[in-house]
Design a protein around this motif. Structure first.
Motif, PDB file in Angstrom:
ATOM      1  N   LEU A   1      66.284 -20.507  36.106  1.00  0.00           N
ATOM      2  CA  LEU A   1      65.519 -21.604  35.335  1.00  0.00           C
ATOM      3  C   LEU A   1      65.694 -21.435  33.715  1.00  0.00           C
ATOM      4  N   THR A   2      65.606 -20.259  33.415  1.00  0.00           N
ATOM      5  CA  THR A   2      65.673 -19.667  32.129  1.00  0.00           C
ATOM      6  C   THR A   2      67.104 -20.315  31.562  1.00  0.00           C
ATOM      7  N   TYR A   3      68.221 -19.990  32.459  1.00  0.00           N
ATOM      8  CA  TYR A   3      69.340 -20.572  31.915  1.00  0.00           C
ATOM      9  C   TYR A   3      69.549 -22.018  31.567  1.00  0.00           C
ATOM     10  N   VAL A   4      68.960 -23.014  32.393  1.00  0.00           N
ATOM     11  CA  VAL A   4      68.674 -24.246  32.375  1.00  0.00           C
ATOM     12  C   VAL A   4      67.808 -24.667  31.481  1.00  0.00           C
ATOM     13  N   GLY A   5      67.000 -23.752  30.765  1.00  0.00           N
ATOM     14  CA  GLY A   5      65.912 -24.287  29.971  1.00  0.00           C
ATOM     15  C   GLY A   5      64.691 -25.109  30.741  1.00  0.00           C
ATOM     16  N   LEU A   6      64.280 -24.217  31.859  1.00  0.00           N
ATOM     17  CA  LEU A   6      63.240 -24.853  32.725  1.00  0.00           C
ATOM     18  C   LEU A   6      62.008 -23.743  32.721  1.00  0.00           C
ATOM     19  N   ILE A   7      62.272 -22.468  32.460  1.00  0.00           N
ATOM     20  CA  ILE A   7      61.559 -21.506  32.849  1.00  0.00           C
ATOM     21  C   ILE A   7      60.027 -21.591  32.575  1.00  0.00           C
ATOM     22  N   LYS A   8      59.593 -22.297  31.626  1.00  0.00           N
ATOM     23  CA  LYS A   8      58.048 -22.097  31.095  1.00  0.00           C
ATOM     24  C   LYS A   8      57.510 -23.429  31.934  1.00  0.00           C
ATOM     25  N   ARG A   9      58.171 -24.122  32.570  1.00  0.00           N
ATOM     26  CA  ARG A   9      57.689 -25.481  33.361  1.00  0.00           C
ATOM     27  C   ARG A   9      57.569 -25.441  34.866  1.00  0.00           C
ATOM     28  N   TYR A  10      57.950 -24.305  35.312  1.00  0.00           N
ATOM     29  CA  TYR A  10      57.986 -24.114  36.957  1.00  0.00           C
ATOM     30  C   TYR A  10      56.500 -23.371  37.440  1.00  0.00           C
ATOM     31  N   LYS A  11      56.261 -23.863  38.505  1.00  0.00           N
ATOM     32  CA  LYS A  11      54.975 -23.073  39.036  1.00  0.00           C
ATOM     33  C   LYS A  11      55.573 -23.023  40.833  1.00  0.00           C
ATOM     34  N   LEU A  12      54.708 -21.923  41.419  1.00  0.00           N
ATOM     35  CA  LEU A  12      54.920 -21.760  42.911  1.00  0.00           C
ATOM     36  C   LEU A  12      53.715 -22.385  43.758  1.00  0.00           C
ATOM     37  N   SER A  13      53.731 -23.124  44.725  1.00  0.00           N
ATOM     38  CA  SER A  13      52.684 -23.442  45.431  1.00  0.00           C
ATOM     39  C   SER A  13      52.993 -23.126  46.886  1.00  0.00           C
ATOM     40  N   THR A  14      51.935 -22.530  47.638  1.00  0.00           N
ATOM     41  CA  THR A  14      51.926 -22.280  48.820  1.00  0.00           C
ATOM     42  C   THR A  14      51.563 -23.339  50.085  1.00  0.00           C
ATOM     43  N   GLU A  15      51.233 -24.516  49.390  1.00  0.00           N
ATOM     44  CA  GLU A  15      50.328 -25.650  49.989  1.00  0.00           C
ATOM     45  C   GLU A  15      51.513 -26.239  51.047  1.00  0.00           C
TER      46      GLU A  15
ATOM     47  N   GLU B   1      66.131 -22.202  48.261  1.00  0.00           N
ATOM     48  CA  GLU B   1      67.009 -23.471  48.316  1.00  0.00           C
ATOM     49  C   GLU B   1      66.423 -24.602  47.390  1.00  0.00           C
ATOM     50  N   LEU B   2      67.234 -25.138  46.461  1.00  0.00           N
ATOM     51  CA  LEU B   2      67.165 -26.045  45.469  1.00  0.00           C
ATOM     52  C   LEU B   2      67.829 -27.231  45.413  1.00  0.00           C
ATOM     53  N   ASN B   3      66.981 -28.363  45.151  1.00  0.00           N
ATOM     54  CA  ASN B   3      67.533 -29.729  45.126  1.00  0.00           C
ATOM     55  C   ASN B   3      68.450 -29.891  43.774  1.00  0.00           C
ATOM     56  N   LEU B   4      69.426 -29.537  43.828  1.00  0.00           N
ATOM     57  CA  LEU B   4      70.341 -29.716  42.447  1.00  0.00           C
ATOM     58  C   LEU B   4      70.301 -31.054  41.809  1.00  0.00           C
ATOM     59  N   ASP B   5      70.317 -32.157  42.573  1.00  0.00           N
ATOM     60  CA  ASP B   5      70.352 -33.518  41.720  1.00  0.00           C
ATOM     61  C   ASP B   5      68.979 -33.584  41.374  1.00  0.00           C
ATOM     62  N   THR B   6      67.759 -33.192  41.828  1.00  0.00           N
ATOM     63  CA  THR B   6      66.277 -33.260  41.243  1.00  0.00           C
ATOM     64  C   THR B   6      66.543 -32.323  39.892  1.00  0.00           C
ATOM     65  N   LEU B   7      67.018 -31.132  40.142  1.00  0.00           N
ATOM     66  CA  LEU B   7      66.892 -30.383  38.969  1.00  0.00           C
ATOM     67  C   LEU B   7      67.592 -31.040  37.742  1.00  0.00           C
ATOM     68  N   PHE B   8      68.976 -31.452  38.113  1.00  0.00           N
ATOM     69  CA  PHE B   8      69.859 -32.164  37.085  1.00  0.00           C
ATOM     70  C   PHE B   8      68.963 -33.142  36.291  1.00  0.00           C
ATOM     71  N   ASP B   9      68.253 -33.901  37.123  1.00  0.00           N
ATOM     72  CA  ASP B   9      67.581 -35.204  36.300  1.00  0.00           C
ATOM     73  C   ASP B   9      66.330 -35.011  35.643  1.00  0.00           C
ATOM     74  N   ILE B  10      65.728 -33.735  35.578  1.00  0.00           N
ATOM     75  CA  ILE B  10      64.586 -33.152  34.855  1.00  0.00           C
ATOM     76  C   ILE B  10      65.145 -33.264  33.441  1.00  0.00           C
TER      77      ILE B  10
ATOM     78  N   GLU C   1      56.974 -23.233  47.597  1.00  0.00           N
ATOM     79  CA  GLU C   1      57.195 -24.583  47.098  1.00  0.00           C
ATOM     80  C   GLU C   1      57.681 -24.211  45.557  1.00  0.00           C
ATOM     81  N   VAL C   2      58.949 -24.783  45.233  1.00  0.00           N
ATOM     82  CA  VAL C   2      59.217 -24.605  43.822  1.00  0.00           C
ATOM     83  C   VAL C   2      58.745 -25.825  43.025  1.00  0.00           C
ATOM     84  N   ILE C   3      58.041 -25.995  41.800  1.00  0.00           N
ATOM     85  CA  ILE C   3      57.684 -27.243  41.434  1.00  0.00           C
ATOM     86  C   ILE C   3      57.793 -27.233  39.839  1.00  0.00           C
ATOM     87  N   ILE C   4      58.544 -28.233  39.507  1.00  0.00           N
ATOM     88  CA  ILE C   4      58.636 -28.369  37.905  1.00  0.00           C
ATOM     89  C   ILE C   4      57.927 -29.610  37.645  1.00  0.00           C
TER      90      ILE C   4
END
Length: 220
Positions: A135-149, A189-198, A162-165
């Motif tokens: 996430l640091t590499y793609v410029g999103l490190i400060k915008r993510y959080k983890l949720s156990t719900e 496991e990450l959805n690369l299409d969703t990650l790309f669209d952010i 769950e990984v949430i941005i």
């Protein structure tokens, strides 16, 4: 100019290579038991009309079951340290036909080991480090959080999230549930299409100073 999606995925793969992970390529077909693993929503699976075997008769929704097979194959041959990843498409039906690019990482055993008997064991914090590096590499490190719900049942409760941005779910991280595999295996496991669209915010920068800095030690 923004990268194309293919170049974006290729750069992510190169980043994972640099972290010492090995790429694998597995079959896109699974069986009825595996299609139910790591399911995060109800969907209609796609069955092959004339499969060669029932073990490979359904288009997969998650890459993790395939990586678990690779891990079991290696561990059964006394290769205890398995740190692998795969990028591939998954297929399912939910309000129409869906085709999604996913990335999955699997880690078990030791991540790094040297001749001085120092080693880093693959655990939740190790694979979380891989996620944060990516996430640091793609410029999103400060915008993510983890949720156990909302974590699929195939993950171990309390050791998964769950990984949430920006309030958007991009995937899951954690330990595989003992009911699925009794070994200490950690997956991402990450959805690369969703990650790309952010959208990534522009990076602010300034020119390097023209003259070198001067440091003086002064006493009064």
């Amino acid at each position: 100019k923004r990268l194309s999606k293919n170049k974006y995925i290729k750069d992510i793969k190169n980043r994972l290579y640099s972290l010492g992970l090995n790429e694998v390529i597995t079959y896109s077909l699974v069986n009825k038991e595996e299609i139910e693993l790591f399911k995060d929503r109800p969907f209609e699976y796609i069955k092959v009309s004339s499969p060669l075997t029932e073990d490979k008769s359904i288009m997969r929704y998650s890459l993790i079951p395939s990586l678990l097979k690779v891990a079991d194959y290696n561990i059964s041959r006394n290769i205890k340290d398995v740190n692998i990843f795969e990028t591939s498409k998954i297929y399912y039906i939910e309000d129409g036909y869906k085709e999604v690019n996913k990335l999955s990482v699997l880690m078990t055993g030791s991540y790094i080991e040297n001749t001085w008997n120092n080693k880093i064991v693959s655990d939740f914090y190790t694979i979380k480090g891989v996620l944060e590096n990516l996430l640091t590499y793609v410029g999103l490190i400060k915008r993510y959080k983890l949720s156990t719900e909302n974590v699929p049942a195939s993950f171990h409760p309390g050791v998964s999230a769950e990984v949430i941005i920006d309030n958007t779910s991009i995937g899951y991280i954690g330990k595989v549930h003992p009911n699925v595999n009794k070994k200490d295996i950690y997956v991402l496991e990450l959805n690369l299409d969703t990650l790309f669209d952010i959208q990534i915010k522009n990076i602010k920068s300034k020119d390097a100073p023209k003259y070198p800095s001067v440091v003086k030690d002064m006493a009064f």
